[in-house]
Scaffold this motif. Sequence first.
Motif, PDB file in Angstrom:
ATOM      1  N   LEU A 285       0.821  -1.212   0.000  1.00 10.08           N
ATOM      2  CA  LEU A 285       0.000   0.000   0.000  1.00 10.08           C
ATOM      3  C   LEU A 285       0.853   1.259   0.000  1.00 10.08           C
ATOM      4  O   LEU A 285       0.510   2.246  -0.656  1.00 10.08           O
ATOM      5  N   GLU A 286       1.977   1.229   0.691  1.00  9.13           N
ATOM      6  CA  GLU A 286       2.900   2.373   0.670  1.00  9.13           C
ATOM      7  C   GLU A 286       3.464   2.579  -0.725  1.00  9.13           C
ATOM      8  O   GLU A 286       3.561   3.709  -1.205  1.00  9.13           O
ATOM      9  N   GLN A 287       3.823   1.486  -1.404  1.00 12.60           N
ATOM     10  CA  GLN A 287       4.329   1.577  -2.774  1.00 12.60           C
ATOM     11  C   GLN A 287       3.243   2.102  -3.709  1.00 12.60           C
ATOM     12  O   GLN A 287       3.506   2.915  -4.592  1.00 12.60           O
ATOM     13  N   ALA A 288       2.019   1.641  -3.511  1.00 12.59           N
ATOM     14  CA  ALA A 288       0.906   2.105  -4.346  1.00 12.59           C
ATOM     15  C   ALA A 288       0.694   3.602  -4.181  1.00 12.59           C
ATOM     16  O   ALA A 288       0.477   4.313  -5.169  1.00 12.59           O
ATOM     17  N   GLU A 289       0.756   4.095  -2.960  1.00 11.52           N
ATOM     18  CA  GLU A 289       0.607   5.543  -2.723  1.00 11.52           C
ATOM     19  C   GLU A 289       1.717   6.310  -3.429  1.00 11.52           C
ATOM     20  O   GLU A 289       1.452   7.333  -4.070  1.00 11.52           O
ATOM     21  N   LYS A 290       2.947   5.826  -3.343  1.00 13.64           N
ATOM     22  CA  LYS A 290       4.088   6.494  -3.988  1.00 13.64           C
ATOM     23  C   LYS A 290       3.925   6.562  -5.499  1.00 13.64           C
ATOM     24  O   LYS A 290       4.282   7.555  -6.118  1.00 13.64           O
ATOM     25  N   GLU A 291       3.396   5.481  -6.083  1.00 15.71           N
ATOM     26  CA  GLU A 291       3.304   5.392  -7.544  1.00 15.71           C
ATOM     27  C   GLU A 291       1.951   5.844  -8.095  1.00 15.71           C
ATOM     28  O   GLU A 291       1.727   5.774  -9.296  1.00 15.71           O
TER      29      GLU A 291
END
Length: 120
Positions: free
Chosen positions: A84-90
């Motif tokens: 989820l953190e990666q999704a927010e970043k991308e």
Amino acid sequence: MEKPNLKKLTKELGFECLSGEALLDRIPRSAYVSDLLSDVMGKARDGMIWVTSQVHKNIVAVASLKELSAIVIVNERPVEKELLEQAEKEGVVVLASNLPAFETAGKLYNYLESWQAATL
């Protein structure tokens, strides 16, 4: 008639937004169902919603690369915080459905088709 965005779709179909809440104004074009990353990379088109049971970080990379409107994770699969953190970043919207892929895809199909039929 106004095109349904992800926010409206999420509410009406009972999905849960796990990431990308600020991006729910996106207008989905269609949907693609697959658990094979190579299949999605080869056949999904930009603006599609991707329905999958995969829950690893590579799905975020594929969704970002293909410029998909959202990922819908099915079967009540637990999603790790790192994804989820990666999704927010991308800038990737991740939604969750408590239904199996077949039922989720059916609901999406009916929802998107009914909107398209109403605009003809």
